[in-house]
Write a protein that holds these residues in place. Structure first.
Motif, PDB file in Angstrom:
ATOM      1  N   ILE A  51      54.229  37.262  31.361  1.00  0.00           N
ATOM      2  CA  ILE A  51      53.960  37.089  32.822  1.00  0.00           C
ATOM      3  C   ILE A  51      52.538  36.137  33.043  1.00  0.00           C
ATOM      4  O   ILE A  51      51.404  36.954  32.514  1.00  0.00           O
ATOM      5  CB  ILE A  51      54.436  37.389  34.169  1.00  0.00           C
ATOM      6  N   ASP A  52      52.141  35.583  33.548  1.00  0.00           N
ATOM      7  CA  ASP A  52      50.619  35.219  34.204  1.00  0.00           C
ATOM      8  C   ASP A  52      50.354  35.564  35.523  1.00  0.00           C
ATOM      9  O   ASP A  52      51.074  35.491  36.415  1.00  0.00           O
ATOM     10  CB  ASP A  52      50.542  32.969  34.297  1.00  0.00           C
ATOM     11  N   MET A  53      49.683  36.891  35.164  1.00  0.00           N
ATOM     12  CA  MET A  53      50.147  37.711  36.859  1.00  0.00           C
ATOM     13  C   MET A  53      48.597  37.382  37.541  1.00  0.00           C
ATOM     14  O   MET A  53      49.601  37.077  39.129  1.00  0.00           O
ATOM     15  CB  MET A  53      49.665  39.496  36.050  1.00  0.00           C
ATOM     16  N   ASP A  54      47.774  36.402  37.312  1.00  0.00           N
ATOM     17  CA  ASP A  54      47.130  35.898  38.591  1.00  0.00           C
ATOM     18  C   ASP A  54      47.515  34.850  38.957  1.00  0.00           C
ATOM     19  O   ASP A  54      48.298  35.451  40.593  1.00  0.00           O
ATOM     20  CB  ASP A  54      45.693  36.219  37.721  1.00  0.00           C
ATOM     21  N   LYS A  55      48.025  34.162  38.535  1.00  0.00           N
ATOM     22  CA  LYS A  55      48.829  32.564  39.543  1.00  0.00           C
ATOM     23  C   LYS A  55      50.417  33.827  39.380  1.00  0.00           C
ATOM     24  O   LYS A  55      50.590  32.933  41.045  1.00  0.00           O
ATOM     25  CB  LYS A  55      49.762  31.789  38.208  1.00  0.00           C
ATOM     26  N   SER A  56      51.430  34.461  38.917  1.00  0.00           N
ATOM     27  CA  SER A  56      52.125  34.930  39.706  1.00  0.00           C
ATOM     28  C   SER A  56      51.929  35.519  41.125  1.00  0.00           C
ATOM     29  O   SER A  56      53.441  35.854  41.831  1.00  0.00           O
ATOM     30  CB  SER A  56      53.022  35.794  38.494  1.00  0.00           C
ATOM     31  N   SER A  57      51.537  36.641  41.334  1.00  0.00           N
ATOM     32  CA  SER A  57      51.009  37.273  42.687  1.00  0.00           C
ATOM     33  C   SER A  57      50.497  36.410  43.488  1.00  0.00           C
ATOM     34  O   SER A  57      50.566  36.966  44.277  1.00  0.00           O
ATOM     35  CB  SER A  57      49.504  38.242  41.872  1.00  0.00           C
ATOM     36  N   LEU A  58      49.703  35.020  42.773  1.00  0.00           N
ATOM     37  CA  LEU A  58      49.675  34.454  45.288  1.00  0.00           C
ATOM     38  C   LEU A  58      50.980  34.203  45.348  1.00  0.00           C
ATOM     39  O   LEU A  58      52.080  33.819  44.602  1.00  0.00           O
ATOM     40  CB  LEU A  58      48.959  33.024  43.929  1.00  0.00           C
ATOM     41  N   ILE A  59      50.824  34.463  47.023  1.00  0.00           N
ATOM     42  CA  ILE A  59      51.225  34.451  47.661  1.00  0.00           C
ATOM     43  C   ILE A  59      52.839  33.171  47.446  1.00  0.00           C
ATOM     44  O   ILE A  59      53.483  32.429  47.613  1.00  0.00           O
ATOM     45  CB  ILE A  59      51.384  34.828  48.837  1.00  0.00           C
ATOM     46  N   ALA A  60      51.319  32.231  47.825  1.00  0.00           N
ATOM     47  CA  ALA A  60      51.171  30.669  47.443  1.00  0.00           C
ATOM     48  C   ALA A  60      52.646  30.058  46.391  1.00  0.00           C
ATOM     49  O   ALA A  60      53.303  29.410  46.034  1.00  0.00           O
ATOM     50  CB  ALA A  60      50.258  29.448  47.715  1.00  0.00           C
ATOM     51  N   ALA A  61      52.116  30.065  45.704  1.00  0.00           N
ATOM     52  CA  ALA A  61      52.990  30.296  43.578  1.00  0.00           C
ATOM     53  C   ALA A  61      54.238  31.347  44.009  1.00  0.00           C
ATOM     54  O   ALA A  61      55.313  30.358  43.639  1.00  0.00           O
ATOM     55  CB  ALA A  61      51.656  30.644  42.870  1.00  0.00           C
ATOM     56  N   TRP A  62      54.250  32.205  44.638  1.00  0.00           N
ATOM     57  CA  TRP A  62      55.407  32.830  44.035  1.00  0.00           C
ATOM     58  C   TRP A  62      56.559  31.980  45.145  1.00  0.00           C
ATOM     59  O   TRP A  62      57.782  32.440  44.380  1.00  0.00           O
ATOM     60  CB  TRP A  62      55.009  34.509  44.551  1.00  0.00           C
ATOM     61  N   ASP A  63      56.136  31.829  46.437  1.00  0.00           N
ATOM     62  CA  ASP A  63      57.130  31.722  47.086  1.00  0.00           C
ATOM     63  C   ASP A  63      58.104  30.509  46.515  1.00  0.00           C
ATOM     64  O   ASP A  63      58.790  29.809  47.305  1.00  0.00           O
ATOM     65  CB  ASP A  63      56.756  31.377  48.675  1.00  0.00           C
ATOM     66  N   ILE A  64      56.758  29.772  46.250  1.00  0.00           N
ATOM     67  CA  ILE A  64      58.012  28.342  45.581  1.00  0.00           C
ATOM     68  C   ILE A  64      59.100  28.389  44.608  1.00  0.00           C
ATOM     69  O   ILE A  64      60.148  27.888  44.488  1.00  0.00           O
ATOM     70  CB  ILE A  64      57.045  27.346  44.166  1.00  0.00           C
ATOM     71  N   THR A  65      59.173  29.966  43.869  1.00  0.00           N
ATOM     72  CA  THR A  65      59.584  29.646  42.912  1.00  0.00           C
ATOM     73  C   THR A  65      60.597  30.983  42.742  1.00  0.00           C
ATOM     74  O   THR A  65      61.844  30.875  42.631  1.00  0.00           O
ATOM     75  CB  THR A  65      59.490  29.591  40.988  1.00  0.00           C
ATOM     76  N   ASN A  66      60.146  31.588  43.682  1.00  0.00           N
ATOM     77  CA  ASN A  66      60.599  32.933  43.791  1.00  0.00           C
ATOM     78  C   ASN A  66      60.975  33.767  42.648  1.00  0.00           C
ATOM     79  O   ASN A  66      62.072  34.695  42.340  1.00  0.00           O
ATOM     80  CB  ASN A  66      62.427  32.633  45.322  1.00  0.00           C
ATOM     81  N   GLN A  67      59.964  33.841  41.529  1.00  0.00           N
ATOM     82  CA  GLN A  67      59.407  34.577  40.314  1.00  0.00           C
ATOM     83  C   GLN A  67      58.177  34.331  39.358  1.00  0.00           C
ATOM     84  O   GLN A  67      57.436  33.412  40.068  1.00  0.00           O
ATOM     85  CB  GLN A  67      61.138  34.009  39.841  1.00  0.00           C
ATOM     86  N   PRO A  68      58.627  35.172  38.522  1.00  0.00           N
ATOM     87  CA  PRO A  68      56.750  35.017  38.100  1.00  0.00           C
ATOM     88  C   PRO A  68      56.716  33.734  36.978  1.00  0.00           C
ATOM     89  O   PRO A  68      57.924  33.152  36.363  1.00  0.00           O
ATOM     90  CB  PRO A  68      56.315  36.392  37.461  1.00  0.00           C
ATOM     91  N   TYR A  69      55.451  33.557  37.170  1.00  0.00           N
ATOM     92  CA  TYR A  69      54.712  32.102  35.852  1.00  0.00           C
ATOM     93  C   TYR A  69      55.108  33.189  34.363  1.00  0.00           C
ATOM     94  O   TYR A  69      54.332  33.815  34.732  1.00  0.00           O
ATOM     95  CB  TYR A  69      54.153  31.712  36.266  1.00  0.00           C
ATOM     96  N   LEU A  70      55.354  32.169  33.891  1.00  0.00           N
ATOM     97  CA  LEU A  70      55.126  32.564  32.016  1.00  0.00           C
ATOM     98  C   LEU A  70      53.473  32.380  31.536  1.00  0.00           C
ATOM     99  O   LEU A  70      52.921  31.279  32.364  1.00  0.00           O
ATOM    100  CB  LEU A  70      55.815  32.024  31.446  1.00  0.00           C
ATOM    101  N   ASP A  71      53.202  33.096  30.833  1.00  0.00           N
ATOM    102  CA  ASP A  71      51.863  33.020  30.275  1.00  0.00           C
ATOM    103  C   ASP A  71      51.795  32.243  28.997  1.00  0.00           C
ATOM    104  O   ASP A  71      51.652  33.067  28.132  1.00  0.00           O
ATOM    105  CB  ASP A  71      50.870  34.192  30.496  1.00  0.00           C
ATOM    106  N   TYR A  72      51.941  31.217  29.119  1.00  0.00           N
ATOM    107  CA  TYR A  72      52.524  30.122  28.368  1.00  0.00           C
ATOM    108  C   TYR A  72      50.900  30.599  27.017  1.00  0.00           C
ATOM    109  O   TYR A  72      51.334  30.306  25.562  1.00  0.00           O
ATOM    110  CB  TYR A  72      52.516  28.361  28.293  1.00  0.00           C
ATOM    111  N   SER A  73      49.612  30.639  27.529  1.00  0.00           N
ATOM    112  CA  SER A  73      48.430  31.312  26.306  1.00  0.00           C
ATOM    113  C   SER A  73      49.175  31.938  25.474  1.00  0.00           C
ATOM    114  O   SER A  73      48.226  32.272  24.437  1.00  0.00           O
ATOM    115  CB  SER A  73      47.351  31.046  26.776  1.00  0.00           C
ATOM    116  N   ARG A  74      49.791  32.745  25.912  1.00  0.00           N
ATOM    117  CA  ARG A  74      50.318  34.206  25.131  1.00  0.00           C
ATOM    118  C   ARG A  74      51.863  33.803  24.416  1.00  0.00           C
ATOM    119  O   ARG A  74      52.868  34.736  24.340  1.00  0.00           O
ATOM    120  CB  ARG A  74      50.004  34.764  25.657  1.00  0.00           C
ATOM    121  N   TYR A  75      52.302  32.592  24.348  1.00  0.00           N
ATOM    122  CA  TYR A  75      54.299  32.912  24.359  1.00  0.00           C
ATOM    123  C   TYR A  75      54.419  33.687  23.320  1.00  0.00           C
ATOM    124  O   TYR A  75      53.907  33.815  21.488  1.00  0.00           O
ATOM    125  CB  TYR A  75      54.206  31.144  24.093  1.00  0.00           C
ATOM    126  N   ASN A  76      55.243  33.956  23.446  1.00  0.00           N
ATOM    127  CA  ASN A  76      56.530  34.923  22.235  1.00  0.00           C
ATOM    128  C   ASN A  76      54.628  35.782  22.251  1.00  0.00           C
ATOM    129  O   ASN A  76      55.244  36.398  20.938  1.00  0.00           O
ATOM    130  CB  ASN A  76      56.747  34.405  21.546  1.00  0.00           C
TER     131      ASN A  76
END
Length: 146
Positions: free
Chosen positions: A37-62
């Protein structure tokens, strides 16, 4: 996403007297890749509250890989022969030694006590500890061959 690197299946069966048969399969599969996951983006309250889940870090895909898994399945069959058909009765056990495989990490905003923990405009994300799968699965069945 499905690259397990290694996969081994060992299958064997033995015919016993009086139409009994015992068989087993042992399977080994290398761990599958997953995206952290993208820990920096996922920990933002505004970002998390949109999806209620973390965001993947696609720069480190798989970029990460789960651990290897293995499993033993055992089956016993008995066949009954009739004039125009055959009845097969079986009992099987999948994952006989109850191997537990780890899944990709799951994150939550909830602390151990159940309430979200925040610092400024961010949630403190916590990785859920028990993300394992693997159960003993017994089955019985009938097969009719005409």
């Amino acid at each position: 996403s499905w690259d397990t690197r290694h996969m081994v299946n060992l299958i064997g069966s033995y015919k016993l007297p009086k139409n009994w048969n015992i068989s087993a399969r042992w399977r080994y599969v290398g761990g599958v890749p997953f995206t952290p996951i993208d820990m920096d983006k996922s920990s933002l309250i505004a970002a998390w509250d949109i999806t209620n889940q973390p965001y993947l870090d696609y720069s480190r895909y798989n970029a990460n890989r789960l651990g290897d898994t293995h499993q033993l399945d055992i089956r016993v069959d008995k066949e009954f022969y009739f004039k125009k058909w055959v009845l097969n009765v079986y009992a099987a056990v999948q994952n006989a030694y109850v191997f537990k495989s780890a899944g990709a990490p799951i994150y939550t905003t909830q602390a151990e006590m159940g309430n979200p923990v925040t610092i400024n405009d961010r949630y403190v994300l916590r990785e859920v500890e028990d993300n394992f799968s693997g159960v003993l699965l017994p089955t019985i069945g009938l097969i009719v061959k005409i």
